[in-house]
Design a protein around this motif. Structure first.
Motif, PDB file in Angstrom:
ATOM      1  N   ILE A  40      -7.172   0.991   6.545  1.00 53.85           N
ATOM      2  CA  ILE A  40      -6.082   0.216   7.135  1.00 53.85           C
ATOM      3  C   ILE A  40      -5.246   1.087   8.058  1.00 53.85           C
ATOM      4  CG2 ILE A  40      -3.917  -0.943   6.556  1.00 53.85           C
ATOM      5  CD1 ILE A  40      -5.790  -1.972   4.072  1.00 53.85           C
ATOM      6  N   VAL A  41      -4.992   2.306   7.636  1.00 56.48           N
ATOM      7  CA  VAL A  41      -4.284   3.236   8.520  1.00 56.48           C
ATOM      8  C   VAL A  41      -5.214   3.631   9.673  1.00 56.48           C
ATOM      9  CG1 VAL A  41      -3.198   5.502   8.676  1.00 56.48           C
ATOM     10  CG2 VAL A  41      -2.842   4.081   6.642  1.00 56.48           C
ATOM     11  N   LEU A  53      -2.237  -8.852   8.953  1.00 57.23           N
ATOM     12  CA  LEU A  53      -2.859  -7.603   9.394  1.00 57.23           C
ATOM     13  C   LEU A  53      -2.732  -7.435  10.894  1.00 57.23           C
ATOM     14  CD1 LEU A  53      -6.187  -7.403   7.455  1.00 57.23           C
ATOM     15  CD2 LEU A  53      -4.478  -5.620   7.614  1.00 57.23           C
ATOM     16  N   ASP A  54      -2.649  -8.520  11.574  1.00 56.35           N
ATOM     17  CA  ASP A  54      -2.615  -8.443  13.025  1.00 56.35           C
ATOM     18  C   ASP A  54      -1.204  -8.716  13.522  1.00 56.35           C
ATOM     19  OD1 ASP A  54      -2.905  -8.457  15.659  1.00 56.35           O
ATOM     20  OD2 ASP A  54      -4.393 -10.069  15.746  1.00 56.35           O
ATOM     21  N   PRO A  68      -4.201   6.771  -7.807  1.00 55.07           N
ATOM     22  CA  PRO A  68      -5.629   6.983  -8.032  1.00 55.07           C
ATOM     23  C   PRO A  68      -6.377   7.122  -6.701  1.00 55.07           C
ATOM     24  CG  PRO A  68      -5.013   4.714  -8.517  1.00 55.07           C
ATOM     25  CD  PRO A  68      -3.743   5.447  -8.244  1.00 55.07           C
ATOM     26  N   ARG A  79     -18.343 -10.333   1.511  1.00 51.92           N
ATOM     27  CA  ARG A  79     -17.887  -8.986   1.866  1.00 51.92           C
ATOM     28  C   ARG A  79     -18.801  -7.962   1.232  1.00 51.92           C
ATOM     29  NH1 ARG A  79     -11.390  -9.123   1.938  1.00 51.92           N
ATOM     30  NH2 ARG A  79     -11.191 -11.344   2.295  1.00 51.92           N
ATOM     31  N   ARG A  96      -8.622  -9.796  19.442  1.00 53.76           N
ATOM     32  CA  ARG A  96      -7.654 -10.422  18.534  1.00 53.76           C
ATOM     33  C   ARG A  96      -8.123 -11.812  18.122  1.00 53.76           C
ATOM     34  NH1 ARG A  96      -3.376  -7.618  21.120  1.00 53.76           N
ATOM     35  NH2 ARG A  96      -2.950  -9.231  22.647  1.00 53.76           N
ATOM     36  N   LEU A 125       2.355   2.600  11.414  1.00 49.53           N
ATOM     37  CA  LEU A 125       0.973   3.006  11.674  1.00 49.53           C
ATOM     38  C   LEU A 125       0.797   3.358  13.153  1.00 49.53           C
ATOM     39  CD1 LEU A 125      -1.013   0.356   9.628  1.00 49.53           C
ATOM     40  CD2 LEU A 125      -0.090   2.563   8.887  1.00 49.53           C
ATOM     41  N   GLY A 149      -8.852   3.876  14.018  1.00 49.11           N
ATOM     42  CA  GLY A 149      -7.848   4.399  14.931  1.00 49.11           C
ATOM     43  C   GLY A 149      -7.019   3.280  15.521  1.00 49.11           C
ATOM     44  N   ARG A 150      -6.951   3.283  16.829  1.00 53.18           N
ATOM     45  CA  ARG A 150      -6.141   2.324  17.562  1.00 53.18           C
ATOM     46  C   ARG A 150      -6.491   0.884  17.201  1.00 53.18           C
ATOM     47  NH1 ARG A 150      -5.315   0.140  22.894  1.00 53.18           N
ATOM     48  NH2 ARG A 150      -7.539  -0.068  23.212  1.00 53.18           N
ATOM     49  N   LEU A 210       0.864  -1.187   0.000  1.00 47.26           N
ATOM     50  CA  LEU A 210       0.000   0.000   0.000  1.00 47.26           C
ATOM     51  C   LEU A 210       0.897   1.232   0.000  1.00 47.26           C
ATOM     52  CD1 LEU A 210      -2.682  -0.724   2.751  1.00 47.26           C
ATOM     53  CD2 LEU A 210      -3.006  -0.821   0.290  1.00 47.26           C
ATOM     54  N   ARG A 236      -1.568   0.334  19.925  1.00 48.80           N
ATOM     55  CA  ARG A 236      -2.178  -0.899  20.398  1.00 48.80           C
ATOM     56  C   ARG A 236      -1.138  -1.808  21.051  1.00 48.80           C
ATOM     57  NH1 ARG A 236      -4.023  -5.280  17.701  1.00 48.80           N
ATOM     58  NH2 ARG A 236      -3.831  -4.396  15.629  1.00 48.80           N
ATOM     59  N   ARG A 261      -4.997  -4.888  -8.424  1.00 47.45           N
ATOM     60  CA  ARG A 261      -5.752  -3.897  -9.191  1.00 47.45           C
ATOM     61  C   ARG A 261      -4.830  -2.756  -9.653  1.00 47.45           C
ATOM     62  NH1 ARG A 261     -10.838  -0.181  -7.101  1.00 47.45           N
ATOM     63  NH2 ARG A 261     -10.911   1.160  -8.952  1.00 47.45           N
ATOM     64  N   ARG A 317     -11.496 -13.590   9.998  1.00 42.84           N
ATOM     65  CA  ARG A 317     -10.753 -13.702   8.737  1.00 42.84           C
ATOM     66  C   ARG A 317     -10.917 -15.070   8.106  1.00 42.84           C
ATOM     67  NH1 ARG A 317      -6.184 -10.564  11.208  1.00 42.84           N
ATOM     68  NH2 ARG A 317      -6.890  -8.459  10.731  1.00 42.84           N
ATOM     69  N   GLU A 326      -8.444   2.886  -0.244  1.00 41.34           N
ATOM     70  CA  GLU A 326      -8.128   1.559   0.297  1.00 41.34           C
ATOM     71  C   GLU A 326      -7.169   1.669   1.488  1.00 41.34           C
ATOM     72  OE1 GLU A 326      -9.215  -1.405  -0.297  1.00 41.34           O
ATOM     73  OE2 GLU A 326     -10.342  -1.174  -2.163  1.00 41.34           O
ATOM     74  N   CYS A 327      -6.297   2.664   1.427  1.00 42.26           N
ATOM     75  CA  CYS A 327      -5.322   2.839   2.526  1.00 42.26           C
ATOM     76  C   CYS A 327      -5.996   3.325   3.811  1.00 42.26           C
ATOM     77  CB  CYS A 327      -4.246   3.851   2.133  1.00 42.26           C
ATOM     78  SG  CYS A 327      -3.196   3.307   0.796  1.00 42.26           S
ATOM     79  N   TRP A 336      -9.072   5.745  -5.667  1.00 41.24           N
ATOM     80  CA  TRP A 336      -9.534   4.484  -5.060  1.00 41.24           C
ATOM     81  C   TRP A 336      -8.451   3.858  -4.203  1.00 41.24           C
ATOM     82  CZ3 TRP A 336      -6.939  -0.016  -5.614  1.00 41.24           C
ATOM     83  CH2 TRP A 336      -6.113  -0.182  -6.739  1.00 41.24           C
ATOM     84  N   LEU A 337      -7.196   4.035  -4.624  1.00 35.82           N
ATOM     85  CA  LEU A 337      -6.095   3.434  -3.878  1.00 35.82           C
ATOM     86  C   LEU A 337      -5.890   4.164  -2.543  1.00 35.82           C
ATOM     87  CD1 LEU A 337      -3.855   1.358  -3.719  1.00 35.82           C
ATOM     88  CD2 LEU A 337      -2.445   2.809  -5.191  1.00 35.82           C
ATOM     89  N   GLY A 361      -1.858   3.688  14.874  1.00 37.45           N
ATOM     90  CA  GLY A 361      -2.847   2.848  15.549  1.00 37.45           C
ATOM     91  C   GLY A 361      -2.226   1.556  16.070  1.00 37.45           C
ATOM     92  N   ASN A 369      -6.811  -2.422  12.810  1.00 40.08           N
ATOM     93  CA  ASN A 369      -6.508  -3.738  12.259  1.00 40.08           C
ATOM     94  C   ASN A 369      -7.262  -4.869  12.947  1.00 40.08           C
ATOM     95  OD1 ASN A 369      -4.812  -2.631  10.400  1.00 40.08           O
ATOM     96  ND2 ASN A 369      -3.065  -2.697  11.794  1.00 40.08           N
ATOM     97  N   LEU A 370      -8.226  -4.497  13.767  1.00 40.32           N
ATOM     98  CA  LEU A 370      -9.018  -5.519  14.456  1.00 40.32           C
ATOM     99  C   LEU A 370     -10.469  -5.407  14.017  1.00 40.32           C
ATOM    100  CD1 LEU A 370      -7.876  -5.223  18.168  1.00 40.32           C
ATOM    101  CD2 LEU A 370      -7.320  -7.033  16.568  1.00 40.32           C
TER     102      LEU A 370
END
Ligand SMILES: [Zn+2]
Ligand SMILES: [Zn+2]
Lengths: 336, 531
Positions: free
Chosen positions: B78-79, A327-328, B68, B468, B455, A258, B420-421, A136, A264, A306, B462, B74-75, B70-71, A260, B424-425
């Motif tokens: 996740i951030v 991811l974790d 782009p 989705r 966790r 990151l 945020g924190r 990314l 964590r 993509r 997953r 997508e970030c 869209w990219l 976040g 990723n969960l």
């Protein structure tokens, strides 16, 4: 197809072998010794000479054949060779050629030279199967020298405050990369058992690491004031940590980019240091192969494929059984 | 901005309160006055108006990063943070800027005066002249979402250390209706002038949930009242004007026009603490929270609503009496003042005295507490008769003794990643109950589990994703959770026909197969009883 994607993993019909399979097979070619690539239960293994000691250490008695980097081996109708991936010592990209068509499996890789692992070399090919753990544009690594300076500054500050510095890093690769970059004259360096075992294996194969002190149940932390302690992420959460009361804690990982994730992990500091390629690194490596077909695996596969498609590549996804797990970061002991 | 970024970094790098206070105090000792004032403003929730939409910021960032849109999008999940995503995807800064925090904030504040092309150039220039942390902070200043893990209370403590003024005094000075444009550090913080701002409220005293009834000692030392479910408010009458503050330190005077008549009955120099409730004047009792909810968030109130859900202040304390700050006087004395003030107002006025409960022993009180839900009350409040009115959340003198929540066992059917924190969960879940052999969703919950449990469920999600839908995943119905909630009401907008108040996951029922989860009929029965 030179390589196919099967339930057990990446398969070469011309040579009847698998690359980094996750189910037991007869013949496995292994990119490197991390647990998500080198698994138990294969009849025969083939890996680089430099990866072999760690694999033996981790997998015990296995039927393991080794090859130097760049040496071509014939397996059935396939020509096979291993090339440096820059990920950890001994890590390789695997080149497979069948009837003049060349495919390369990247394994895990990084394009920057960490001064410790064999530096990454682009391998020209028709099809490239690439990891994209950090695929990314949000991921862009800090130069290694800057990270090393940050770690030294943190260590010095803790010493001035009379505190230990406990730094969490993966036992194979990251820990040694950090060790090799540290200024050992600053103070004693202590290590968690899992890291020290890997150190011993790597030292035995001739790699140069500064002197370290293995933390055992008898170790009295007070004997090593101002020490920097290298720990596994697992060790840092557990009772092992109690012997270093009041320590400042830190992690070294790409995920530390990151905020976040950093928060964590609730360590005091996060150093951005990865053994995988960042966004720029992935894109550069892919272009350098000259390949038109790209398969992405391990990471942000749908986004990254993509993007590659829009850049004009013929891009596809290789599904693995472990998609997304990285991811974790709590689980990243197994995905590096 | 460098000094502010250094401060932010040190706050961000520690979880220890003392270290945070020390870093802040150090900053307050060295920063220029206008930067200090802005820092106080930001840390007390006063931010410049947003002059650029986040849509534009996203577009500009993607364009500058050469990716782009869209990219970029997508970030973002996740951030987990827009400002951070922008800071991360942009190429490294090419210039260096020595602008101060105040300089940057005046640029941000004046965005509203410029057209889009000018704004864009200013933002791009800023991005290109700020290193990573400062760039992130700049984005936070634009979007108004700066949270740096320091409560107003900690900030006040640090400021108190730095300038050697008492913490409680400062807490009061910082409150009220000011912005960095209407005052100076000198006037607001260093000058002792109690009449400077008639609207200025006192810090609220917040109670903890009662842990141990026996530890309270003699029942005679305690006063009890029902805890009603409304909006905590402070009503100020000074200079023939009135001001209404919410606990979030928001001035909400205009949203409750009924209080305009209060200065006719109550003398100047009076400050009440109480609960704003929607009131049934015929029955002389509170309406449900549902009625009040229609008033929340409305800046102007239509006449019809004023009639349907008229608001009153259910007063339980007085903080200022005859122009004097009486917070240090014992609770029972303040109650005397309170009864005297409210005793003389007519029934039509929007003021009621919170009734205290008669009890000789704790058992009597416990029995009364059990009647709370039937009365639409949340439980009881216990206050020590000798206690002063403290600032902030403090243990010891005030306790809330809420009724136990309602619970229902439900099946998890959708999962969504947090932000945020917890980016990723998977932290946001949708739960369902059985209707025949169908699972009907009825509640979303995102709190109540430990990090370790989050966790664990994340790893499971997953591997067990079925479909989705954007950020939402449907998962295999396999896990049962106990959902706790404070209230239930009918809701035609929801498929289940009900809406819950404060639902959260209270327990992961590993012991229950999904066949044993509750049913829609169970929910309807609860609605019948408690709705
Ligand atoms: Zn690896
Ligand atoms: Zn890997």
């Amino acid at each position: 197809m030179v390589l196919e994607f099967r339930r057990q993993g990446i398969y070469c019909p011309a040579g009847d072998f698998f690359i980094d399979p996750w189910r037991p097979v007869d013949r496995a070619l292994i990119t490197h010794g991390h647990a998500d690539h080198a698994r138990d239960g294969m009849k025969r293994y083939l890996a680089t000479e430099a990866a072999a000691p760690v694999m033996r250490h981790r997998l015990g008695q296995i039927d393991l054949e080794t090859t130097p980097y760049g040496h071509e081996t014939r397996i059935g109708d396939a020509k096979v060779s291993f090339h440096p991936a820059g990920h950890v010592p001994g890590s390789a990209q695997i080149r497979v050629e069948v009837a003049g068509e060349v495919w390369v499996v990247s394994g895990d890789y990084k394009t920057v030279d960490d001064g410790f692992s064999e530096a990454f070399e682009p391998v020209p090919c028709h099809a490239f199967i690439t990891e994209c753990t950090f695929g990314l544009p949000a991921f862009s690594w800090t130069p290694q020298q800057q990270v090393t300076d940050e770690i030294h500054a943190w260590w010095a500050k803790n010493q001035a405050e009379g505190r230990f510095s406990v730094l969490g890093a993966y036992a194979l690769g990251k820990a040694q990369r950090i060790l090799a970059s540290l200024d050992a004259s600053m103070g004693p360096i202590l290590t968690h058992g899992a890291i020290e075992n890997t150190n011993a294996v790597l030292r035995a194969q001739g790699l140069s690491l500064p002197d370290t002190i293995h933390v055992t149940p008898d170790t009295n932390a007070k004997d090593y004031p101002g020490a920097l302690v290298l720990a596994t992420p697992g060790g840092m959460g557990g009772p092992w940590m109690r012997r270093f009361p009041g320590a400042s804690t830190a992690f070294a990982s790409g995920w530390m980019a990151l905020r976040g994730v950093r928060r964590r992990r609730s360590a005091d500091r996060g150093f951005v240091m990865s053994d995988h390629a960042d966004w720029e690194g992935l894109n550069t490596a892919i272009k350098a192969t000259g390949a038109e077909r790209i398969f992405v695996t391990h990471g942000y596969t749908s986004v990254f494929s993509r993007w590659l498609t829009e850049q004009g590549f013929d891009a596809g996804i290789v599904e693995t059984e472990f998609e997304g797990e990285n991811l974790d970061p709590a689980a990243d002991e197994v995905v590096e | 901005m460098k000094a502010f970024a250094t401060l932010f970094t040190s706050l961000d790098q520690t979880t220890k309160t003392n270290a945070k206070v020390a870093a802040l105090a150090q900053y307050f000792r060295t920063a220029p006055d206008d930067d200090k004032l802005w820092t106080i403003a930001l840390l007390s929730g006063r931010r410049p108006k947003r002059g650029v939409t986040t849509t534009l910021l996203r577009e500009w960032a993607a364009e500058r990063a050469g990716i782009p849109l869209w990219l970029f999008e997508e970030c973002y999940p996740i951030v987990g943070d827009l400002s951070e995503t922008i800071a991360l995807v942009l190429p490294p800064a090419q210039q260096q800027s020595e602008r101060s925090l105040t300089d940057w904030l005046s640029i941000v504040r004046d965005f509203g005066k410029h057209d889009v092309a000018v704004k864009k150039q200013q933002v791009l220039d800023a991005w290109d002249s700020l290193p990573a942390v400062e760039r992130f902070l700049f984005n936070k200043l634009i979007t108004g979402g700066l949270r740096i893990g320091v409560s107003q209370k900690l900030m006040t403590r640090a400021l108190a250390q730095a300038i050697e003024v008492e913490e409680a005094t400062l807490a009061h000075r910082i409150m009220g209706d000011w912005t960095p444009d209407t005052t100076t550090f000198e006037d607001l913080i260093l000058t002792d002038d109690p009449t400077a701002d008639a609207s200025k409220p006192y810090p609220f005293y917040l109670a903890y949930q009662l842990e141990d009834l026996d530890a309270l000692g003699d029942p005679k030392d305690w006063s009890a009242e029902f805890k009603w479910d409304g909006i905590r408010g402070q009503l100020i009458i000074r200079d023939d004007q009135h001001f209404l503050w919410s606990r979030g330190e928001e001035l909400i005077t205009d949203r409750f026009p009924e209080f305009a008549q209060v200065p006719d009955f109550i003398e100047n120099g009076t400050v009440f603490d109480g609960e704003i409730l929607a009131w049934d004047f015929d029955q002389d009792s509170p309406l449900t929270f549902n009625a009040l909810q229609k008033r929340i968030g409305r800046k102007t109130v239509p006449k019809k609503l004023l009639k349907e859900a008229p608001a009153i202040l259910y007063a339980y304390d007085v903080l200022e009496y005859q122009g004097q700050d009486v917070r240090n006087q014992p609770y029972q004395t303040r109650r005397t003042y309170l009864s005297e003030l409210i005793g003389s107002v007519p029934d039509t006025a929007p003021l009621r005295l919170s009734a205290t409960l008669e009890f000789e022993d704790w058992q009597t009180l416990a029995d009364l507490r059990d009647t709370s839900r039937d009365r639409n009350a949340e439980g009881l409040m216990l206050k020590n008769a000798q206690s002063p009115y403290l600032a902030g959340r403090k243990k010891g003198d005030w306790w809330k003794w809420k009724v136990d929540p309602l619970t229902i066992d439900a099946v998890m059917i959708y999962a969504q990643a947090g932000s945020g924190r917890r980016a990723n969960l998977f932290t946001d879940f949708t739960f369902a109950v059985w209707n025949g052999n169908q699972l009907v969703p009825f509640a979303k919950a995102y709190s109540g589990l430990t990090d370790a449990e989050f966790r664990k469920i994340t790893a499971w999600v997953r591997k067990n994703t079925q479909e989705r839908f954007g950020p939402v995943r449907s998962v295999k119905p396999q896990h049962v959770f106990e959902i706790a909630f404070e209230g239930i009401q009918s809701s035609p907008r929801h498929k289940s026909g009900v809406a819950l108040r404060f639902p959260r996951m209270s327990r992961w029922r590993h012991d229950k197969p999904i066949s044993e989860a509750n049913t829609l009929d169970d929910l309807k029965a609860m609605l019948e009883t408690y709705g």
